[in-house]
Design a protein around this motif. Structure first.
Motif, short mmCIF file in Angstrom:
data_model
loop_
_atom_site.label_atom_id
_atom_site.label_comp_id
_atom_site.label_asym_id
_atom_site.label_seq_id
_atom_site.Cartn_x
_atom_site.Cartn_y
_atom_site.Cartn_z
N SER A 51 28.01 33.18 53.55
CA SER A 51 28.42 33.33 52.33
C SER A 51 29.50 34.52 52.00
CB SER A 51 27.48 33.33 51.17
OG SER A 51 27.94 33.46 49.92
N HIS A 52 28.92 35.71 52.82
CA HIS A 52 29.72 36.82 52.91
C HIS A 52 31.01 36.62 53.97
CE1 HIS A 52 31.11 40.80 53.31
NE2 HIS A 52 30.76 40.78 54.59
N ILE A 53 30.99 35.84 54.90
CA ILE A 53 32.05 35.55 55.59
C ILE A 53 33.10 34.63 54.74
CG2 ILE A 53 33.02 34.18 57.75
CD1 ILE A 53 30.49 34.82 58.97
N GLU A 54 32.56 33.65 54.01
CA GLU A 54 33.48 33.05 53.09
C GLU A 54 34.27 33.99 52.20
OE1 GLU A 54 32.95 30.09 49.32
OE2 GLU A 54 31.12 30.78 50.41
N GLY A 55 33.35 34.71 51.50
CA GLY A 55 34.13 35.81 50.62
C GLY A 55 34.91 36.91 51.15
N ILE A 56 34.81 37.50 52.04
CA ILE A 56 35.69 38.17 52.93
C ILE A 56 36.83 37.69 53.42
CG2 ILE A 56 34.45 38.35 54.99
CD1 ILE A 56 35.95 41.48 53.26
N GLY A 57 36.66 36.56 53.94
CA GLY A 57 37.81 35.77 54.34
C GLY A 57 38.98 35.30 53.24
N LEU A 58 38.37 34.93 52.11
CA LEU A 58 39.19 34.83 50.90
C LEU A 58 39.64 36.01 50.48
CD1 LEU A 58 37.03 31.93 49.32
CD2 LEU A 58 39.31 31.51 50.31
N ALA A 59 38.87 37.11 50.20
CA ALA A 59 39.45 38.36 49.77
C ALA A 59 40.60 38.98 50.50
CB ALA A 59 38.42 39.41 49.89
N MET A 60 40.46 38.80 51.79
CA MET A 60 41.66 39.38 52.71
C MET A 60 42.78 38.53 52.80
SD MET A 60 40.80 42.39 53.85
CE MET A 60 39.86 42.51 52.03
N ALA A 61 42.49 37.04 52.68
CA ALA A 61 43.63 36.17 52.38
C ALA A 61 44.40 36.40 51.23
CB ALA A 61 42.99 34.88 52.47
N ARG A 62 43.68 36.71 50.12
CA ARG A 62 44.29 37.24 48.90
C ARG A 62 45.08 38.35 49.05
NH1 ARG A 62 41.48 37.63 43.13
NH2 ARG A 62 41.08 39.96 43.24
N GLN A 63 44.64 39.31 49.59
CA GLN A 63 45.48 40.50 50.03
C GLN A 63 46.80 39.86 50.40
OE1 GLN A 63 44.44 44.02 49.41
NE2 GLN A 63 43.32 42.50 47.69
N ALA A 64 46.75 38.95 51.46
CA ALA A 64 47.86 38.73 52.28
C ALA A 64 48.86 38.00 51.28
CB ALA A 64 47.62 37.79 53.41
N ARG A 65 48.25 36.98 50.53
CA ARG A 65 48.99 36.30 49.49
C ARG A 65 49.77 37.25 48.57
NH1 ARG A 65 49.58 31.03 51.67
NH2 ARG A 65 47.51 29.98 51.58
N TYR A 66 49.21 38.31 48.06
CA TYR A 66 49.51 39.03 46.77
C TYR A 66 50.71 40.02 47.50
CZ TYR A 66 47.39 37.41 42.76
OH TYR A 66 46.69 36.35 41.84
N ALA A 67 50.43 40.31 48.67
CA ALA A 67 51.25 41.42 49.44
C ALA A 67 52.66 40.94 49.62
CB ALA A 67 50.70 41.92 50.71
N LEU A 68 52.63 39.56 50.02
CA LEU A 68 53.84 39.07 50.26
C LEU A 68 54.78 38.62 48.99
CD1 LEU A 68 52.96 36.23 52.82
CD2 LEU A 68 54.21 38.19 53.31
N ARG A 69 54.10 38.89 47.85
CA ARG A 69 54.75 38.72 46.58
C ARG A 69 55.20 39.93 45.98
NH1 ARG A 69 50.16 35.36 43.12
NH2 ARG A 69 49.68 33.68 44.83
N GLY A 70 55.07 41.06 46.83
CA GLY A 70 54.94 42.43 46.28
C GLY A 70 54.18 43.04 45.09
N GLU A 71 52.88 42.41 45.18
CA GLU A 71 52.09 42.60 44.28
C GLU A 71 50.69 43.19 45.01
OE1 GLU A 71 51.18 39.61 41.33
OE2 GLU A 71 53.00 38.81 41.74
N LEU A 72 50.09 44.23 44.22
CA LEU A 72 48.70 44.58 44.57
C LEU A 72 47.67 44.11 43.92
CD1 LEU A 72 49.43 48.36 45.21
CD2 LEU A 72 49.68 46.60 47.06
N ILE A 73 46.48 43.74 44.48
CA ILE A 73 45.28 43.19 43.70
C ILE A 73 44.04 43.59 44.44
CG2 ILE A 73 45.06 41.11 45.08
CD1 ILE A 73 44.54 39.63 42.35
N GLU A 74 42.92 43.66 43.71
CA GLU A 74 41.73 44.16 44.34
C GLU A 74 41.53 43.15 45.26
OE1 GLU A 74 39.52 46.68 44.07
OE2 GLU A 74 40.18 47.64 42.34
#
Length: 242
Positions: A51-74
């Motif tokens: 469950s943690h692997i699932e969560g951290i995988g999505l969390a870091m993918a979210r960092q990538a998605r938002y960074a490519l938009r020029g946005e920062l997110i927790e």
């Protein structure tokens, strides 16, 4: 202290993809009884780790998605309390539901990181006030270490040498401040020095993967040889994770 080259982001992404393929291949064999069994982490079942692997995988993918938009997110909405709650909630699922969720997270991670181009790695992210390469390295570490923690067939002794080199650099802050800690790999020429040469020297020798496992707070496959002033000694206590 560091003697090895920094692995280019494109090579890290290839290593991450290989790690994701390994985990995907290990998931289908898990039974409901097996996901309830203890992991290598005290107090956590295999289901907690997955469950943690699932969560951290999505969390870091979210960092990538938002960074490519020029946005920062927790990394996690709601911060660490929400992260912990998500792990507990996800750990009650049966093997089929858990496996489906982890595979979906790996698919999202692959897609998110595949969208990062060569000129994008320096884009800022919220995670540790770093950049996209920082976030990718986090996912590499988390994926490899927690796949091992799940005890489902891929352990620290299977870690690639490049990952071990990266971990030994990343985990340098764990070395005791009052020692000159020297790690010597017995299966190659790698040596790491931590701390001041003016302090008492403690030398720890063993295979590279075992040295890395110890620095990561995991059990080495075989006992390490520790010497203090030339005499056999217990392993020093390491500091907290950076």
């Amino acid at each position: 202290m560091t003697t090895d080259r920094a692995l280019p982001a494109e090579e890290v992404r290839a290593e991450v993809e290989a790690g994701q393929r390994r985990l995907r291949a290990l998931l289908p064999a898990l039974t409901d009884a097996q996901v309830r069994e203890p992991s290598a982490l005290p107090g956590w079942s295999r289901a907690h780790v997955l469950s943690h692997i699932e969560g951290i995988g999505l969390a870091m993918a979210r960092q990538a998605r938002y960074a490519l938009r020029g946005e920062l997110i927790e990394p996690y909405d709601g911060g660490r309390p929400a992260r912990a709650a998500g792990i507990e909630a996800g750990a009650v699922r049966d093997a089929a539901a858990l496996g489906h969720a982890v595979r979906a997270a790996l698919t999202e991670a692959s897609a998110a990181w595949a969208a990062v181009g060569p000129a994008d790695w320096s884009r800022p992210v919220h995670y540790r006030d770093g950049d996209l390469r920082t976030a990718l390295l986090c996912w590499w570490r988390e994926l490899a270490i927690h796949t091992a923690d799940a005890r489902i067939g891929h352990g620290p002794r299977d870690w690639p040498r490049e990952l071990c080199r990266h971990l030994l650099d990343h985990l340098a802050p764990r070395a005791p401040k009052d020692l000159h800690l020297v790690l010597e790999a017995t299966d190659g020429s790698l040596t790491r020095h931590y701390g001041s040469g003016a302090a008492q020297t403690v030398t720890v020798r063993g295979p590279l993967t075992d040295l890395t496992a110890w620095m990561a707070g995991r059990a080495p496959h075989q006992p390490l040889d520790c010497r203090r002033s030339g005499a056999k000694a217990p392993l020093p206590e390491l500091l907290d994770w950076p």
